[in-house]
Every structure is written in structure tokens, then in C-alpha cells.
Design a protein around this motif. Structure first.
Motif, PDB file in Angstrom:
ATOM      1  N   ASP A 145      51.677 -13.222 -10.712  1.00 40.05           N
ATOM      2  CA  ASP A 145      50.262 -13.148 -11.068  1.00 40.05           C
ATOM      3  C   ASP A 145      49.474 -12.652  -9.849  1.00 40.05           C
ATOM      4  O   ASP A 145      49.030 -13.439  -9.020  1.00 40.05           O
ATOM      5  N   PRO A 146      49.298 -11.326  -9.689  1.00 39.31           N
ATOM      6  CA  PRO A 146      48.627 -10.814  -8.495  1.00 39.31           C
ATOM      7  C   PRO A 146      47.177 -11.267  -8.370  1.00 39.31           C
ATOM      8  O   PRO A 146      46.694 -11.521  -7.271  1.00 39.31           O
ATOM      9  N   GLN A 147      46.483 -11.390  -9.472  1.00 40.65           N
ATOM     10  CA  GLN A 147      45.087 -11.835  -9.417  1.00 40.65           C
ATOM     11  C   GLN A 147      45.021 -13.289  -8.965  1.00 40.65           C
ATOM     12  O   GLN A 147      44.178 -13.655  -8.146  1.00 40.65           O
ATOM     13  N   GLY A 148      45.918 -14.121  -9.468  1.00 46.03           N
ATOM     14  CA  GLY A 148      45.963 -15.513  -9.046  1.00 46.03           C
ATOM     15  C   GLY A 148      46.267 -15.636  -7.561  1.00 46.03           C
ATOM     16  O   GLY A 148      45.684 -16.467  -6.851  1.00 46.03           O
ATOM     17  N   GLU A 149      47.200 -14.805  -7.063  1.00 45.63           N
ATOM     18  CA  GLU A 149      47.528 -14.824  -5.635  1.00 45.63           C
ATOM     19  C   GLU A 149      46.342 -14.406  -4.778  1.00 45.63           C
ATOM     20  O   GLU A 149      46.087 -14.984  -3.728  1.00 45.63           O
ATOM     21  N   THR A 150      45.598 -13.400  -5.224  1.00 46.48           N
ATOM     22  CA  THR A 150      44.414 -12.945  -4.496  1.00 46.48           C
ATOM     23  C   THR A 150      43.363 -14.044  -4.431  1.00 46.48           C
ATOM     24  O   THR A 150      42.766 -14.293  -3.383  1.00 46.48           O
TER      25      THR A 150
ATOM     26  N   LYS B  16      47.856 -24.796  -3.676  1.00 49.35           N
ATOM     27  CA  LYS B  16      49.200 -24.208  -3.633  1.00 49.35           C
ATOM     28  C   LYS B  16      49.389 -23.059  -4.610  1.00 49.35           C
ATOM     29  O   LYS B  16      50.113 -22.117  -4.325  1.00 49.35           O
ATOM     30  N   THR B  17      48.797 -23.140  -5.789  1.00 47.21           N
ATOM     31  CA  THR B  17      48.937 -22.061  -6.765  1.00 47.21           C
ATOM     32  C   THR B  17      47.635 -21.890  -7.536  1.00 47.21           C
ATOM     33  O   THR B  17      46.862 -22.832  -7.707  1.00 47.21           O
ATOM     34  N   VAL B  18      47.410 -20.672  -7.984  1.00 49.91           N
ATOM     35  CA  VAL B  18      46.303 -20.353  -8.887  1.00 49.91           C
ATOM     36  C   VAL B  18      46.878 -19.455  -9.975  1.00 49.91           C
ATOM     37  O   VAL B  18      47.533 -18.466  -9.677  1.00 49.91           O
ATOM     38  N   LYS B  19      46.662 -19.807 -11.209  1.00 50.94           N
ATOM     39  CA  LYS B  19      47.076 -18.989 -12.345  1.00 50.94           C
ATOM     40  C   LYS B  19      45.827 -18.500 -13.061  1.00 50.94           C
ATOM     41  O   LYS B  19      44.907 -19.271 -13.316  1.00 50.94           O
TER      42      LYS B  19
ATOM     43  N   ILE C 287      40.648 -18.579  -1.512  1.00 45.77           N
ATOM     44  CA  ILE C 287      40.396 -20.023  -1.395  1.00 45.77           C
ATOM     45  C   ILE C 287      40.892 -20.529  -0.039  1.00 45.77           C
ATOM     46  O   ILE C 287      40.213 -21.305   0.635  1.00 45.77           O
ATOM     47  N   HIS C 288      42.060 -20.062   0.376  1.00 46.26           N
ATOM     48  CA  HIS C 288      42.589 -20.446   1.691  1.00 46.26           C
ATOM     49  C   HIS C 288      41.645 -19.996   2.801  1.00 46.26           C
ATOM     50  O   HIS C 288      41.439 -20.729   3.770  1.00 46.26           O
ATOM     51  N   SER C 289      41.064 -18.788   2.648  1.00 48.96           N
ATOM     52  CA  SER C 289      40.150 -18.293   3.683  1.00 48.96           C
ATOM     53  C   SER C 289      38.877 -19.130   3.767  1.00 48.96           C
ATOM     54  O   SER C 289      38.180 -19.102   4.780  1.00 48.96           O
ATOM     55  N   LEU C 290      38.584 -19.875   2.727  1.00 51.17           N
ATOM     56  CA  LEU C 290      37.441 -20.793   2.738  1.00 51.17           C
ATOM     57  C   LEU C 290      37.801 -22.149   3.339  1.00 51.17           C
ATOM     58  O   LEU C 290      36.974 -23.052   3.386  1.00 51.17           O
ATOM     59  N   GLY C 291      39.061 -22.283   3.766  1.00 51.54           N
ATOM     60  CA  GLY C 291      39.489 -23.511   4.416  1.00 51.54           C
ATOM     61  C   GLY C 291      40.159 -24.523   3.506  1.00 51.54           C
ATOM     62  O   GLY C 291      40.311 -25.680   3.873  1.00 51.54           O
TER      63      GLY C 291
END
Length: 82
Positions: free
Chosen positions: A16-21, A35-38, A26-30
């Protein structure tokens, strides 16, 4: 009348490329705890049918129009009677 929400999502085995993006954003927001986004989509459908025919109607709609079964799957939920 019966209101149904049909949820269409990628199969577990499909990347899921959109979920990974979104996860990386989200990680860049701290928020490294994520762990996963679908990513998926949903369709709100009002059916003029009885409760016994809902499953068959949803299956036909999903099979013929909404879902690419090579990479997606679906579930549905009866929301309320209209």
C-alpha cells in the motif's frame, strides 16, 4: 430502505504505497509509535430492499463494480434503516 457502508481495502499481501507515505509523514511529526497505515475507501449505499437481500445486493455491487479482486477486498456494515 437500508443504508449500507461498503469498505474497500487492499488485501494484506498487497503493498500500500499511499499508506506507507502517510505513515512516513506521521513519523515526521514525531509519532514513531505508528507501525502501519492502511488506506481504503468506503461507499454509502441506500438499498430499497429487505434485510434478507442485503448481502446478495452488496456482493453483486462489489463483484461487478467496486472491487478489483486482484488486489482489493471488501466488507460492509448495515448503518441504519432509512
Amino acid at each position: 430502505m437500508i443504508n449500507v457502508r461498503i469498505f474497500v481495502t487492499y488485501k494484506q499481501s498487497v503493498f500500500d504505497p499511499q499508506g506507507e507515505t502517510i505513515k512516513e509523514a506521521i513519523h515526521s511529526l514525531g509519532h514513531g509509535e505508528v507501525k502501519t497505515v492502511k488506506v481504503g475507501k468506503f461507499f454509502d449505499v441506500t438499498l430499497d430492499t429487505n434485510e434478507d437481500e442485503v448481502a446478495m445486493a452488496v456482493k453483486e455491487i462489489a463483484d461487478q463494480l467496486l472491487v478489483n479482486f486482484n488486489m482489493e477486498t471488501y466488507t460492509y456494515k448495515v448503518m441504519e434503516e432509512a
